[in-house]
Write a protein that holds these residues in place. Sequence first.
Motif, mmCIF file in Angstrom:
data_model
loop_
_atom_site.group_PDB
_atom_site.id
_atom_site.type_symbol
_atom_site.label_atom_id
_atom_site.label_comp_id
_atom_site.label_asym_id
_atom_site.label_seq_id
_atom_site.Cartn_x
_atom_site.Cartn_y
_atom_site.Cartn_z
ATOM 1 N N LEU A 128 0.810 -1.045 0.015
ATOM 2 C CA LEU A 128 -0.085 0.190 0.115
ATOM 3 C C LEU A 128 0.940 1.101 0.011
ATOM 4 C CD1 LEU A 128 -2.876 -1.119 2.514
ATOM 5 C CD2 LEU A 128 -3.171 -0.844 -0.074
ATOM 6 N N ALA A 129 1.930 1.123 0.780
ATOM 7 C CA ALA A 129 2.923 2.338 0.720
ATOM 8 C C ALA A 129 3.627 2.657 -0.809
ATOM 9 C CB ALA A 129 4.047 2.086 1.842
ATOM 10 N N LEU A 130 3.656 1.507 -1.367
ATOM 11 C CA LEU A 130 4.504 1.594 -2.664
ATOM 12 C C LEU A 130 3.293 2.052 -3.706
ATOM 13 C CD1 LEU A 130 6.623 1.257 -4.687
ATOM 14 C CD2 LEU A 130 6.024 -1.265 -4.973
ATOM 15 N N ILE A 131 2.023 1.688 -3.570
ATOM 16 C CA ILE A 131 1.050 2.175 -4.518
ATOM 17 C C ILE A 131 0.664 3.556 -4.262
ATOM 18 C CG2 ILE A 131 -1.290 1.816 -3.371
ATOM 19 C CD1 ILE A 131 -1.029 0.158 -6.479
ATOM 20 N N PHE A 132 0.852 4.120 -3.045
ATOM 21 C CA PHE A 132 0.868 5.592 -2.750
ATOM 22 C C PHE A 132 1.715 6.327 -3.265
ATOM 23 C CE2 PHE A 132 1.637 9.065 0.037
ATOM 24 C CZ PHE A 132 0.613 10.023 -0.346
ATOM 25 N N LEU A 133 3.062 5.798 -3.212
ATOM 26 C CA LEU A 133 4.339 6.532 -3.771
ATOM 27 C C LEU A 133 4.129 6.473 -5.532
ATOM 28 C CD1 LEU A 133 7.206 5.333 -1.503
ATOM 29 C CD2 LEU A 133 5.942 7.486 -1.422
ATOM 30 N N LEU A 134 3.680 5.356 -5.795
ATOM 31 C CA LEU A 134 3.513 5.446 -7.424
ATOM 32 C C LEU A 134 2.319 6.326 -7.809
ATOM 33 C CD1 LEU A 134 3.718 1.536 -8.025
ATOM 34 C CD2 LEU A 134 5.303 3.108 -8.900
ATOM 35 N N GLU A 135 1.375 6.581 -7.055
ATOM 36 C CA GLU A 135 0.464 7.485 -7.498
ATOM 37 C C GLU A 135 0.938 8.797 -7.676
ATOM 38 O OE1 GLU A 135 -2.635 6.956 -4.470
ATOM 39 O OE2 GLU A 135 -2.969 4.725 -5.094
ATOM 40 N N LEU A 136 2.008 9.292 -6.363
ATOM 41 C CA LEU A 136 2.398 10.327 -6.409
ATOM 42 C C LEU A 136 3.333 10.582 -7.544
ATOM 43 C CD1 LEU A 136 3.507 10.988 -2.607
ATOM 44 C CD2 LEU A 136 1.353 11.907 -3.887
ATOM 45 N N ALA A 137 4.142 9.385 -8.193
ATOM 46 C CA ALA A 137 5.034 9.725 -9.293
ATOM 47 C C ALA A 137 4.269 9.772 -10.493
ATOM 48 C CB ALA A 137 5.514 8.284 -9.251
ATOM 49 N N MET A 138 3.080 9.200 -10.664
ATOM 50 C CA MET A 138 2.163 9.233 -11.665
ATOM 51 C C MET A 138 1.655 10.881 -11.925
ATOM 52 S SD MET A 138 -1.660 7.636 -12.244
ATOM 53 C CE MET A 138 -2.161 8.309 -10.717
ATOM 54 N N LEU A 139 1.494 11.635 -10.610
ATOM 55 C CA LEU A 139 1.061 12.911 -10.929
ATOM 56 C C LEU A 139 2.234 13.549 -11.047
ATOM 57 C CD1 LEU A 139 -1.390 13.243 -7.735
ATOM 58 C CD2 LEU A 139 -1.962 13.229 -10.052
ATOM 59 N N ALA A 140 3.364 13.284 -10.613
ATOM 60 C CA ALA A 140 4.762 13.949 -10.747
ATOM 61 C C ALA A 140 5.120 13.845 -12.440
ATOM 62 C CB ALA A 140 5.852 13.455 -9.955
ATOM 63 N N ALA A 141 4.935 12.975 -13.068
ATOM 64 C CA ALA A 141 5.027 12.639 -14.459
ATOM 65 C C ALA A 141 4.270 13.522 -15.376
ATOM 66 C CB ALA A 141 4.763 11.154 -14.664
ATOM 67 N N ALA A 142 2.781 13.513 -14.809
ATOM 68 C CA ALA A 142 2.262 14.475 -15.679
ATOM 69 C C ALA A 142 2.446 15.880 -15.712
ATOM 70 C CB ALA A 142 0.667 14.279 -15.336
ATOM 71 N N ALA A 143 3.012 16.259 -14.547
ATOM 72 C CA ALA A 143 3.525 17.666 -13.994
ATOM 73 C C ALA A 143 4.901 18.000 -15.116
ATOM 74 C CB ALA A 143 3.824 17.777 -12.962
ATOM 75 N N TRP A 144 5.599 16.623 -15.024
ATOM 76 C CA TRP A 144 7.112 16.949 -15.828
ATOM 77 C C TRP A 144 6.776 17.288 -17.128
ATOM 78 C CZ3 TRP A 144 11.944 15.844 -13.675
ATOM 79 C CH2 TRP A 144 12.984 15.856 -14.527
ATOM 80 N N TRP A 145 5.872 16.570 -17.749
ATOM 81 C CA TRP A 145 5.542 16.464 -19.004
ATOM 82 C C TRP A 145 4.931 17.984 -19.547
ATOM 83 C CZ3 TRP A 145 0.373 17.599 -20.616
ATOM 84 C CH2 TRP A 145 0.194 18.049 -22.008
ATOM 85 N N GLY A 146 3.966 18.475 -18.420
ATOM 86 C CA GLY A 146 3.469 19.775 -18.788
ATOM 87 C C GLY A 146 4.465 20.879 -18.794
ATOM 88 N N PHE A 147 5.236 20.872 -17.752
ATOM 89 C CA PHE A 147 6.272 21.992 -17.610
ATOM 90 C C PHE A 147 7.437 21.660 -18.375
ATOM 91 C CE2 PHE A 147 4.357 22.214 -13.356
ATOM 92 C CZ PHE A 147 4.112 23.480 -13.181
#
Length: 111
Positions: free
Chosen positions: A6-25
């Motif tokens: 569950l901790a890993l999936i939470f970190l992966l969710e944050l990474a998913m959001l960071a990936a989307a932000a990285w793309w945009g910026f």
Amino acid sequence: MKAPLLALIFLLELAMLAAAAWWGFTLDAGWSVRLLAGLGAPLLIAVVWGTFCSPRATVSLPAPAKMAVQAACFVTGGVLLALAGHPVPAVLLVALWAVDKTLLRLAGDPA
């Protein structure tokens, strides 16, 4: 076993959001477009996730539909990360999510 997964999936969710932000910026566009995409893409994914996938989701979906929305969010994050020039981390993001989700299912977590 479920707590680390569950901790890993939470970190992966944050990474998913960071990936989307990285793309945009990192778009090759004016600063206003980069700002809009860098903030808007993760916000859109977060709204979809919060509405359909979070433990406090406002829309309750059957398990297969919830899994499909989660997969769509992670694949979107992976595609955006690949478009930002990082295909290997993009594949790792989606693959780690799939493995973690499978292990959580085997451990008896229905979500």
